[in-house]
Write a protein that holds these residues in place. Structure first.
Motif, PDB file in Angstrom:
ATOM      1  N   TYR A 105       0.846  -1.201   0.000  1.00 51.80           N
ATOM      2  CA  TYR A 105       0.000   0.000   0.000  1.00 51.80           C
ATOM      3  C   TYR A 105       0.877   1.246   0.000  1.00 51.80           C
ATOM      4  O   TYR A 105       1.790   1.375   0.821  1.00 51.80           O
ATOM      5  N   PHE A 106       0.571   2.177  -0.907  1.00 51.75           N
ATOM      6  CA  PHE A 106       1.259   3.466  -0.965  1.00 51.75           C
ATOM      7  C   PHE A 106       0.298   4.511  -0.405  1.00 51.75           C
ATOM      8  O   PHE A 106      -0.677   4.899  -1.056  1.00 51.75           O
ATOM      9  N   HIS A 107       0.572   4.969   0.803  1.00 47.50           N
ATOM     10  CA  HIS A 107      -0.316   5.901   1.507  1.00 47.50           C
ATOM     11  C   HIS A 107       0.245   7.325   1.500  1.00 47.50           C
ATOM     12  O   HIS A 107       1.462   7.532   1.433  1.00 47.50           O
ATOM     13  N   GLY A 108      -0.656   8.285   1.617  1.00 51.95           N
ATOM     14  CA  GLY A 108      -0.265   9.668   1.837  1.00 51.95           C
ATOM     15  C   GLY A 108       0.448  10.333   0.680  1.00 51.95           C
ATOM     16  O   GLY A 108       1.204  11.286   0.889  1.00 51.95           O
ATOM     17  N   LEU A 109       0.205   9.874  -0.543  1.00 54.51           N
ATOM     18  CA  LEU A 109       0.926  10.426  -1.697  1.00 54.51           C
ATOM     19  C   LEU A 109       0.186  11.600  -2.330  1.00 54.51           C
ATOM     20  O   LEU A 109       0.096  11.712  -3.548  1.00 54.51           O
ATOM     21  N   ARG A 110      -0.338  12.491  -1.520  1.00 52.41           N
ATOM     22  CA  ARG A 110      -0.993  13.690  -2.064  1.00 52.41           C
ATOM     23  C   ARG A 110       0.026  14.615  -2.716  1.00 52.41           C
ATOM     24  O   ARG A 110      -0.271  15.318  -3.672  1.00 52.41           O
ATOM     25  N   LEU A 111       1.222  14.641  -2.162  1.00 48.64           N
ATOM     26  CA  LEU A 111       2.295  15.457  -2.731  1.00 48.64           C
ATOM     27  C   LEU A 111       3.363  14.595  -3.401  1.00 48.64           C
ATOM     28  O   LEU A 111       4.126  15.087  -4.222  1.00 48.64           O
ATOM     29  N   GLY A 112       3.414  13.318  -3.050  1.00 47.34           N
ATOM     30  CA  GLY A 112       4.411  12.430  -3.621  1.00 47.34           C
ATOM     31  C   GLY A 112       3.965  11.823  -4.944  1.00 47.34           C
ATOM     32  O   GLY A 112       2.929  12.186  -5.499  1.00 47.34           O
ATOM     33  N   TYR A 113       4.748  10.860  -5.445  1.00 47.36           N
ATOM     34  CA  TYR A 113       4.407  10.252  -6.731  1.00 47.36           C
ATOM     35  C   TYR A 113       5.017   8.857  -6.849  1.00 47.36           C
ATOM     36  O   TYR A 113       5.979   8.497  -6.163  1.00 47.36           O
ATOM     37  N   LEU A 114       4.435   8.066  -7.736  1.00 48.18           N
ATOM     38  CA  LEU A 114       4.944   6.749  -8.110  1.00 48.18           C
ATOM     39  C   LEU A 114       4.885   6.694  -9.631  1.00 48.18           C
ATOM     40  O   LEU A 114       3.824   6.463 -10.214  1.00 48.18           O
ATOM     41  N   HIS A 115       6.014   6.922 -10.277  1.00 49.42           N
ATOM     42  CA  HIS A 115       6.053   7.044 -11.729  1.00 49.42           C
ATOM     43  C   HIS A 115       6.701   5.817 -12.373  1.00 49.42           C
ATOM     44  O   HIS A 115       7.725   5.321 -11.900  1.00 49.42           O
ATOM     45  N   LEU A 116       6.088   5.355 -13.445  1.00 46.03           N
ATOM     46  CA  LEU A 116       6.616   4.242 -14.229  1.00 46.03           C
ATOM     47  C   LEU A 116       7.475   4.824 -15.345  1.00 46.03           C
ATOM     48  O   LEU A 116       6.981   5.546 -16.216  1.00 46.03           O
TER      49      LEU A 116
END
Length: 269
Positions: A105-116
Motif C-alpha cells: 500500500y502506498f499511503h499519503g501520496l498527495r504530494l508524492g508520486y509513483l512514476h513508471l
C-alpha cells in the motif's frame, strides 16, 4: 518527511518480500500520483516482477523484470504498508500493488508520486541530485570541496537535495548536534576541524538511524520491530524544552526559512 534512513529501511525490509513474486493486480485511487493513465499503468505491471530495489537520496527505485522501473518519492506525509486485504490500515491508499494475497500500500501520496519510467528517464529525473553522503566515494575531502565557496546557512545547505542527497530536517539537526555546531552557522565561518567533525557526524548519525529503522513510527507491517526505532534516540529533533542529553540545558526551537530548527544553544557553537 521520510529521509535517507527511512527509505533505506523500507528498501531493506521490502526486498525479501516483494522481489521475485508476480504482480497480480494494481489499483490506482488517485491518478495524479502516477504518470500514465491508470489502465496503461496496470496493464504494464500485471504479470511483471520486481527484480531489485535501489535508493537514491529520498527516492526508491523498484526495478522491473521488463527493464522499466517505478520511481517513488513519498514527499511530506507519505508512507508504505505491507499486508493483506484483511490486515490493511483504516485509510485509503493512493496506489496498491498486489502480490497474490499480500499487498503493498502506498499511503499519503498527495504530494508524492509513483512514476513508471524507463532507466534513462529515471536517470534524467534524478540527475540534479547531489552526492550520496554514505557512498564509499564520498570522502571528507569531497565534503570539504562541497563546502568550499558555499555561502548561506549550514542547515539550509544540508537539506538542499541538489547539494547533498537524502538529508532533511530531522537528520540535519541531529548531525549538527552530534558535531557540536549550531545549524544556523554560516558556512564560510566553519573551520577545517568543524568540517571534518560534520563529515564524521554525518556518517555516524545516518548509519545509526539506519540501524534503528529511522524515526517514522508507522510500522511497515504487523510485527515490524525495526521501523521507527530511531525516534526515541533523537537527541534534539522535536525535543523543544527537554533537557539536552549532554548538558541538561533546555533544547531550543527556532525557525529558519520556514523550517523548524532544534538545537542546544549551550553545547553547540
Amino acid at each position: 518527511m521520510p529521509e535517507l534512513p527511512e527509505m533505506e529501511t523500507y528498501r531493506t525490509l521490502l526486498v525479501p518480500r516483494v522481489c521475485g513474486p508476480e504482480i497480480t493486480a494494481t489499483q490506482v485511487n488517485r491518478e495524479k500520483t502516477i504518470n500514465l493513465a491508470s489502465e496503461e499503468f496496470s496493464r504494464i505491471l500485471a504479470g511483471n516482477r520486481l527484480t531489485a530495489i535501489e535508493r537514491r537520496g529520498k527516492h526508491l527505485l523498484f526495478l522491473l523484470q521488463n527493464g522499466q522501473l517505478l520511481l517513488l518519492h513519498l514527499m511530506l506525509g507519505g508512507f508504505l504498508y505491507w499486508g493483506t486485504s484483511t490486515d490493511k490500515l483504516d485509510r485509503t491508499a493512493q496506489v496498491t500493488l498486489s502480490f497474490g494475497e499480500h499487498i503493498l500500500y502506498f499511503h499519503g501520496l498527495r504530494l508524492g508520486y509513483l512514476h513508471l519510467l524507463d532507466k534513462d528517464e529515471a536517470a534524467r529525473k534524478l540527475s540534479a541530485l547531489g552526492p550520496e553522503p554514505l557512498a564509499p566515494a564520498f570522502t571528507p575531502a569531497q565534503f570539504a570541496r562541497l563546502l568550499t565557496g558555499k555561502r548561506g546557512v549550514l542547515k539550509t545547505a544540508l537539506v538542499d537535495q541538489h547539494w547533498l542527497a537524502g538529508i532533511g530536517n530531522c537528520y540535519a539537526d541531529e548531525i549538527c548536534f552530534h558535531a557540536g555546531i549550531l545549524p544556523t552557522r554560516k558556512i564560510p565561518e566553519l573551520t577545517d576541524a568543524e568540517s571534518t567533525r560534520l563529515y564524521h557526524s554525518m556518517q555516524t548519525v545516518l548509519q545509526e538511524a539506519i540501524k534503528y529503522g529511522g524515526y517514522m513510527e508507522t510500522p511497515l507491517y504487523r510485527g515490524d520491530l525495526l521501523t521507527g526505532g530511531f525516534d526515541k534516540r533523537c537527541q534534539v529533533y522535536d525535543r523543544e524544552g527537554e533537557p539536552c542529553p549532554q548538558c541538561g540545558h533546555a533544547i531550543a526551537k527556532s525557525e529558519l526559512s520556514s523550517r523548524k530548527v532544534f538545537a542546544c544553544t549551550n553545547c553547540q557553537t
